[in-house]
Design an enzyme around this catalytic site. Structure first.
Site, PDB file in Angstrom:
ATOM      1  N   HIS A   1       0.838  -1.189   0.000  1.00 31.37           N
ATOM      2  CA  HIS A   1       0.000   0.000   0.000  1.00 31.37           C
ATOM      3  C   HIS A   1       0.876   1.242   0.000  1.00 31.37           C
ATOM      4  CE1 HIS A   1      -3.299  -2.506   2.126  1.00 31.37           C
ATOM      5  NE2 HIS A   1      -3.316  -2.666   0.819  1.00 31.37           N
ATOM      6  N   THR A   2       0.307   2.350  -0.413  1.00 33.13           N
ATOM      7  CA  THR A   2       1.035   3.615  -0.348  1.00 33.13           C
ATOM      8  C   THR A   2       1.360   3.931   1.105  1.00 33.13           C
ATOM      9  OG1 THR A   2      -0.367   4.338  -2.155  1.00 33.13           O
ATOM     10  CG2 THR A   2       0.994   6.004  -1.089  1.00 33.13           C
ATOM     11  N   GLN A   3       2.636   4.097   1.394  1.00 33.63           N
ATOM     12  CA  GLN A   3       3.012   4.487   2.749  1.00 33.63           C
ATOM     13  C   GLN A   3       3.502   5.922   2.788  1.00 33.63           C
ATOM     14  OE1 GLN A   3       2.279   2.719   5.265  1.00 33.63           O
ATOM     15  NE2 GLN A   3       1.839   0.769   4.302  1.00 33.63           N
ATOM     16  N   SER A   4       3.695   6.490   1.632  1.00 39.04           N
ATOM     17  CA  SER A   4       4.063   7.907   1.563  1.00 39.04           C
ATOM     18  C   SER A   4       3.778   8.385   0.144  1.00 39.04           C
ATOM     19  CB  SER A   4       5.537   8.097   1.897  1.00 39.04           C
ATOM     20  OG  SER A   4       6.327   7.363   1.006  1.00 39.04           O
TER      21      SER A   4
ATOM     22  N   TRP B   1      -3.573   9.503  -0.679  1.00 42.05           N
ATOM     23  CA  TRP B   1      -2.754  10.506   0.009  1.00 42.05           C
ATOM     24  C   TRP B   1      -3.072  11.919  -0.468  1.00 42.05           C
ATOM     25  CZ3 TRP B   1       0.587   7.583   3.223  1.00 42.05           C
ATOM     26  CH2 TRP B   1       1.220   8.355   4.212  1.00 42.05           C
TER      27      TRP B   1
END
Lengths: 309, 264, 261
Positions: free
Chosen positions: C32-35, C140
């Site tokens: 998953h997108t972590q940043s 995000w």
């Protein structure tokens, strides 16, 4: 019919010895009883129109739309079995959506026609299914502009790789798809009960010349629906019309209902007025003229003025 | 030599900020993790009276040192038959992580609405209190990061306040403060509502000293108490301020008051 | 010929060693997108008498690199609302496509004037963001929704990657929160004050904010998009240049960069 009793008409996927699929031909019969649908490809847009037969006085006027939106720029009208048409529209919407998912761009009218043609054709092949009891007219306007990809953020390079492609592209599109899955592109298309009269009227317009503009096309479509309705005039009906223009036109490239003012204006057409006068003067036709007067005040008032003059 | 040395003292700063990595994590792991929570500050307060209950909260919503908005109410009517909540009989206040608070409120509200439609009567406050506890405990291992307080009138018409921890442990209380300034407000409430550390003068010495007798406070006094509590909290806590929202539930329904607080 | 199909088209084991087929395992970890990666900076918006002004610059940064200088971060919905996106650009594109699809679906029922208003749209997006954060797979973004509510009153609200929502007469994301919000609050401290502002005043204030942001936010650009949403529709300009810049103040700033005195 010669086929009856031979057994070749009992199922799809069986040809008769002389090379016919009777199930498909019966489906065409179903179409031939439906309210007339008309599509006109004008030089700067497309008009779709349908004669919506009023099956009950308990239905709300103007409700229960017959012409469906498939994507922003695409509309569908059909004659024949309405539930089959509804399913056709559902499928067309799925196709348009999945095209956007894969290619991030709107499906073109021709591609949608091709996909739906393929879909209908598959329903002529198997024992377990029957063909669609509709003939559908698909109208659309493929953007002439350098269309951005869905979700695109920049304008991209102006020249070189990824730059603009020269030459004309996009424009209006009109296709008619029959129960067999056969489809052609048309300048003007008509199907349903009044198709013969409608086609005759469409041919007179010389649409191939590319001179008829969208507003004129709206008026012609309205007139043609009324003319085609002549053979069926004991039935009450409502006229329903949608249109699609280019990005600079009145609908900004979108498939929308024709505005009420324009539709009213189209229904004041001389021919329509004359038809209504003629209809009212015939006493033997079982017809609720009071109803028509309330529905078409402009047309009737004009008609009455003419007769008294 | 000095030209390319990495000594900032000789050549001026090489980095524009101080916390550059001291060493590269060549063989170690670098952990990036998404933190699904934040604290949006704010404070809430609830006091039960003899025939009423007051729920209050400030209206500031913060993110760190920033004020996201000066008006974001924390007290909600629950379980009315329409979205206007005109006939609601329960109040809920939520403070902590605002998104969880909103989700919890929506959840409880729709459950109360379903109850009303199915049983053709509003949910009782005690039943709703239990239900809220189970909703929160269902998320025991990914909790709603929220301090909730539920208020209303009980079967006898007396004010009822139920307070919760984030995983659904709850009890009925006379009063409760929640959120950022809870530790500032609660001792004040102990003293002023439950008369803690108040004794009858001259009643004795040491253990013989008699406590002041507890009695329910009238509504006008409680309203002043709430305002005083928040005025004090605003002075000492940066995340509290802007506006004071007060909801008073009585036999006659719910009344809402919005009063100003300091905006600094 | 090698008759084992699983060996076809692969490097020979005897030459290259045993083939590592681990990439074909269907049950690898999901990531998953972590940043965020490519990001847009601030979005600013301000309500006025009969609408909302919203602006965002046209830059997408890759860290400190000004990677894409022609990115339109204001997106229109159904010709009635504007969404301004801060944060990850790929997630913005995902959301934009999602909104396009939503607009088409809403259009199936051709009843005119019956579509999602800005309040509905904001609630929808906030729920989507909250749902994704609850799956630990956040989108995000910090976004602002500008438009009109069910009573045709100006509507402005924010939603972030955690699903936090709030509304205010003026809003800003990212650095705008620190730099632009104080400026806008000077003119619109509450709803009443915002309801006094004219369209021209509001546009001027927002343009002033874009200038301050360009002066002080290193991840910003002097080309920006600005939209005014009113009952009459959306007036969106996507290639506006900052006007009347003055860098005279720069002389007076000491103590940064390579300056030694």
């Amino acid at each position: 019919m010669t086929s009856i009793g031979t057994g070749y008409d009992l199922a799809n996927s069986i040809f008769s010895p002389d090379g016919r699929n009777f199930q498909v031909e019966y489906a065409v019969k179903a179409v031939e009883n439906g309210g007339t649908s008309v599509g006109i490809r004008a030089k700067d847009g497309v008009v779709l129109a349908v004669e919506k037969v009023i099956t009950s006085k308990l239905l709300k006027p103007g409700a229960n739309k017959r012409i469906a939106t498939v994507d922003k720029h695409l509309g569908v009208v059909y004659s024949g079995m309405i539930p089959d048409g509804r399913h056709f529209v559902d499928r067309a919407r799925d196709e348009a959506r999945s095209w956007r998912d894969t290619f991030k761009t709107p499906i073109s009218t021709s591609d949608l026609a091709s996909r739906m043609g393929g879909y209908l054709q598959a329903y002529t092949l198997y024992q377990s299914v029957r063909p669609f009891g509709i003939t559908a007219i698909v109208g659309g306007f493929d953007s002439e502009l350098e269309a951005p990809v869905d979700g695109e953020v920049g304008t991209g390079p102006s020249v070189g790789a990824g730059g603009k492609v020269e030459g004309k592209h996009g424009g209006p599109g009109l296709y008619m798809i029959e129960p067999s899955g056969m489809y052609w592109g048309y300048y003007g298309a008509a199907t349903g009960k009044g198709r013969q009269a409608a086609k005759a009227e469409l041919e007179k317009l010389d649409l191939a010349a590319g001179t008829l503009d969208l507003k004129e096309a709206v008026k012609e479509a309205a007139r043609i629906i009324y003319v085609a309705q002549q053979d069926n005039k004991d039935k009450e009906f409502e006229l329903e019309m949608t249109w699609i223009s280019n990005a600079t036109g009145p609908t900004k490239g979108r498939h929308e209902e024709v505005p009420k003012e324009l539709k009213d204006e189209a229904e004041r057409h001389d021919t329509i007025t004359a038809l209504l006068v003629e209809r009212e003067s015939k006493p033997n036709i079982e017809y609720d003229s009071q109803k028509v007067r309330s529905r078409l005040p402009f047309a009737m008032n004009a008609a009455r003025l003419m007769t008294h003059a | 030599m000095a030209m390319f040395s990495q000594n900032p003292v000789l050549n001026g700063p090489n980095y524009s900020f101080a916390d550059v990595p001291v060493q590269d994590h060549v063989d170690g792991f670098r952990e990036h993790r998404f933190n699904p929570y934040t604290d949006n500050g704010g404070s809430t307060l609830a006091i039960a009276g003899k025939d009423f209950a007051i729920m209050a909260g400030d209206t500031r919503l913060t993110a760190g040192y920033s004020i996201n908005t000066r008006f974001s109410p924390k007290v909600f009517k629950i379980g009315g038959s329409t979205s206007t909540q005109d006939d609601a009989n329960i109040l809920l206040s939520v403070v902590g992580f605002a998104a969880d608070g909103e989700a919890l409120k929506e959840r409880l509200d729709s459950i109360c609405k379903m109850y009303r439609y199915r049983h053709n009567k509003p949910m009782s406050v005690s039943a709703c209190a239990k239900r809220l506890s189970t909703i929160m405990y269902q998320r025991r291992f990914f909790p709603y990061y929220v301090y909730a307080i539920l208020g209303g009138l009980d079967e006898d018409g007396a004010g009822a306040v139920y307070s919760y921890d984030p995983v659904g442990s709850y009890e009925r209380e006379q009063c409760r403060a929640g959120g950022a300034a809870a530790s500032l407000i609660m001792p004040f409430l102990d003293n002023q509502v439950n008369f803690k550390n108040q004794y009858i003068p001259g009643s004795g010495v040491g253990h013989a000293l008699q406590e002041r007798e507890r009695q329910p406070l009238p509504r006008d006094e409680v309203e002043v108490l709430v305002k005083d509590a928040f005025d004090s909290a605003v002075e000492r806590h940066i995340e509290v301020g802007d506006g004071l929202q007060m909801m008073i539930i009585t036999q006659n329904g719910i009344e809402e008051k919005i009063l100003p607080l300091k905006k600094d | 010929m090698d008759h084992r199909p699983q060996h076809w088209g692969r490097p020979r084991d005897d030459v290259y060693g045993a083939y590592d087929a681990s990439y074909m395992r269907p049950n690898g970890p999901t990531t998953h997108t972590q940043s965020p990666v490519v990001t847009g900076t601030s979005v600013v918006a301000l309500k006025f008498k009969d609408g909302v002004v919203i602006a965002a610059d046209n830059l997408a940064s890759y860290g400190s690199l000004a990677r894409f200088p022609d990115v339109k971060r204001l997106r229109t919905f159904a010709g009635t609302s504007v969404v301004g996106f801060g944060g990850d650009v790929s997630d913005m594109q995902y959301l934009d496509r999602h909104l396009q699809e939503l607009a088409i679906d809403e259009n199936y029922t051709s009843e005119k004037g019956h579509t999602l208003n800005a309040r509905n749209l904001h609630k929808y997006l906030a729920n989507l963001l909250y749902h994704r954060r609850s799956k630990f797979d956040p989108l995000w973004n910090h976004l602002l929704v500008a438009g009109l509510d069910e009573d045709d009153k100006p509507f402005l609200a924010a939603a972030d990657l955690l699903g936090t929502t709030f509304t205010s007469p003026s809003l800003a994301t990212g650095y705008g929160e620190m730099l632009a919000q104080p400026i806008m609050r000077r003119y619109a401290k509450d709803e009443e004050a915002a309801a006094q502002l004219t369209r021209d005043q509001a546009v001027d204030i927002v343009k002033e904010c874009m200038k301050v942001l360009f002066y002080r936010d290193a991840r910003s650009l002097d080309t920006y998009s600005i939209a005014v949403v009113t009952k009459q529709g959306i007036d969106l300009k996507e290639d506006v240049k900052l006007e009347n810049q003055s860098w005279a103040f720069a002389d007076r700033i000491k103590g940064y960069g390579t300056q030694t005195v």
